[in-house]
Design a protein around this motif. Structure first.
Motif, PDB file in Angstrom:
ATOM      1  N   ASP A  10       0.737  -1.313   0.097  1.00  0.00           N
ATOM      2  CA  ASP A  10      -0.141  -0.115  -0.088  1.00  0.00           C
ATOM      3  C   ASP A  10       0.936   1.371   0.136  1.00  0.00           C
ATOM      4  O   ASP A  10       0.643   2.145  -0.745  1.00  0.00           O
ATOM      5  CB  ASP A  10      -0.892  -0.134   1.397  1.00  0.00           C
ATOM      6  CG  ASP A  10      -1.950  -1.112   1.158  1.00  0.00           C
ATOM      7  OD1 ASP A  10      -2.341  -1.506   0.053  1.00  0.00           O
ATOM      8  OD2 ASP A  10      -2.546  -1.362   1.850  1.00  0.00           O
ATOM      9  N   LYS A  63       2.049   2.102  -3.268  1.00  0.00           N
ATOM     10  CA  LYS A  63       1.047   2.458  -4.306  1.00  0.00           C
ATOM     11  C   LYS A  63       0.952   4.060  -4.098  1.00  0.00           C
ATOM     12  O   LYS A  63       0.918   4.878  -5.194  1.00  0.00           O
ATOM     13  CB  LYS A  63      -0.172   1.690  -4.017  1.00  0.00           C
ATOM     14  CG  LYS A  63      -0.390   0.712  -4.459  1.00  0.00           C
ATOM     15  CD  LYS A  63      -1.594  -0.116  -4.075  1.00  0.00           C
ATOM     16  CE  LYS A  63      -1.859  -1.489  -4.422  1.00  0.00           C
ATOM     17  NZ  LYS A  63      -3.200  -2.218  -4.371  1.00  0.00           N
ATOM     18  N   ASN A 111       4.670   3.266  -6.672  1.00  0.00           N
ATOM     19  CA  ASN A 111       4.949   1.828  -6.517  1.00  0.00           C
ATOM     20  C   ASN A 111       6.422   1.420  -6.477  1.00  0.00           C
ATOM     21  O   ASN A 111       7.256   0.806  -6.896  1.00  0.00           O
ATOM     22  CB  ASN A 111       4.689   1.220  -8.074  1.00  0.00           C
ATOM     23  CG  ASN A 111       4.026  -0.316  -7.684  1.00  0.00           C
ATOM     24  OD1 ASN A 111       3.077  -0.301  -6.767  1.00  0.00           O
ATOM     25  ND2 ASN A 111       4.430  -1.311  -8.516  1.00  0.00           N
ATOM     26  N   ILE A 157      -1.396   3.735 -13.959  1.00  0.00           N
ATOM     27  CA  ILE A 157      -1.726   2.536 -13.228  1.00  0.00           C
ATOM     28  C   ILE A 157      -2.120   1.152 -13.777  1.00  0.00           C
ATOM     29  O   ILE A 157      -1.609   0.218 -13.187  1.00  0.00           O
ATOM     30  CB  ILE A 157      -3.198   3.138 -12.415  1.00  0.00           C
ATOM     31  CG1 ILE A 157      -2.841   4.341 -11.821  1.00  0.00           C
ATOM     32  CG2 ILE A 157      -3.762   1.801 -11.518  1.00  0.00           C
ATOM     33  CD1 ILE A 157      -4.167   5.023 -11.112  1.00  0.00           C
ATOM     34  N   LEU A 207       0.982  -1.250 -13.758  1.00  0.00           N
ATOM     35  CA  LEU A 207       1.027  -2.028 -12.429  1.00  0.00           C
ATOM     36  C   LEU A 207       0.714  -3.272 -12.193  1.00  0.00           C
ATOM     37  O   LEU A 207       1.004  -3.780 -11.507  1.00  0.00           O
ATOM     38  CB  LEU A 207       0.698  -1.027 -11.304  1.00  0.00           C
ATOM     39  CG  LEU A 207       1.286   0.657 -11.014  1.00  0.00           C
ATOM     40  CD1 LEU A 207       0.696   1.117  -9.748  1.00  0.00           C
ATOM     41  CD2 LEU A 207       2.710   0.418 -10.905  1.00  0.00           C
ATOM     42  N   MET A 231      -7.694   1.827  -9.020  1.00  0.00           N
ATOM     43  CA  MET A 231      -6.884   0.473  -8.503  1.00  0.00           C
ATOM     44  C   MET A 231      -8.014  -0.524  -8.289  1.00  0.00           C
ATOM     45  O   MET A 231      -7.673  -1.620  -8.656  1.00  0.00           O
ATOM     46  CB  MET A 231      -5.899   0.887  -7.440  1.00  0.00           C
ATOM     47  CG  MET A 231      -4.727   1.842  -7.708  1.00  0.00           C
ATOM     48  SD  MET A 231      -3.389   2.123  -6.448  1.00  0.00           S
ATOM     49  CE  MET A 231      -2.159   2.558  -7.415  1.00  0.00           C
TER      50      MET A 231
END
Length: 245
Positions: free
Chosen positions: A18, A21, A25, A125, A128, A172
């Motif tokens: 977390d 993020k 990242n 995003i 990822l 996300m």
């Protein structure tokens, strides 16, 4: 490692992911060590943590190279999609806040403008989550849907500063849900295939013994499988089990 330590380990690992993020990242080696300091992990155990994080595209000390997880088709799609997004006009911080405040007030034009401002971030995003069984285009699509919904929900926030965090989280969460659903569907497909193969194999064996196709009733009697199990397998195969009539 006792059960309580296992739970704590899993909780700390989630906290590190977390944190990553929130930091594009990426985490520092010291942040990882600090997160697990209370567990007295050995160097080899910590190395397993670092390996796990790298496997899940978390950079240690520097951002991970996300493009290496993309297929050639995804790279081509990403290049073309970015060309489309290049037409989006950028805004400075003050202008962006004004758009967010107007979107929070329910102005549809501002909400539409905000969607376009965040489309490039949805793309970043999505990288990822690449390489986890869902094509990049589908991830971006799910993220865009979440973004479109999110801009209509900003009225519940107290200030504009909370908007970006809320929108990014929704994007996300949508991509993670998409991947989780894909995994569930793959598991379901595997179970269906296993059931069909089981019936097909048993039917083939019996047909070989009798030198002819067999009926559902015969297969049930000889194998102990229920008629429902057999007919369900026939239906799931599209009635393509060759040795059953």
């Amino acid at each position: 490692m006792g059960e309580s330590q296992e739970i704590l380990f899993a909780r700390n690992l989630k906290k590190v992911r977390d944190l990553a993020k929130e930091q594009e990242n990426c985490v520092s080696e010291q942040q990882v060590r600090d997160s697990f300091a209370g567990l007295n992990l050995s160097e080899s155990q910590l190395q397993m943590v670092f390996d796990y994080l790298k496997k899940h595209k978390v950079g240690i000390g520097e951002p991970a190279d996300l493009d290496e997880y993309l297929s050639e088709a995804e790279m081509d799609y990403l290049e073309e999609y970015k060309k489309e997004l290049a037409q989006t006009q950028e805004v400075n911080g003050g202008e962006k806040e004004a758009v967010i405040l107007s979107a929070m007030a329910g102005e549809r034009a501002a909400q539409s403008r905000l969607i376009h401002l965040y489309l490039p971030q949805v793309v970043e995003i999505s990288r990822l989550y690449a390489g986890q069984g869902v094509f990049l285009e589908d991830l971006i699509g799910e993220g865009n849907v979440a973004l479109s919904l999110g801009v209509t929900m900003l009225g519940c926030l107290e200030n504009a500063g909370e908007a970006e965090g809320m929108l990014i989280k929704m994007v996300m969460d949508a991509m993670e849900s998409c991947i989780a659903e894909n995994v569930r569907q793959q598991d379901k497909d595997k179970k269906v295939l296993a059931r069909v193969n089981k019936v097909a194999d048993r039917a083939r064996e019996l047909a070989r013994d009798l030198n002819r196709k067999v009926t559902v009733e015969e297969l049930s009697t000889e194998t102990g499988m229920s008629i429902k199990e057999i007919t369900d397998a026939m239906r799931m195969s599209g009635f393509a089990i060759e040795d059953l009539q």
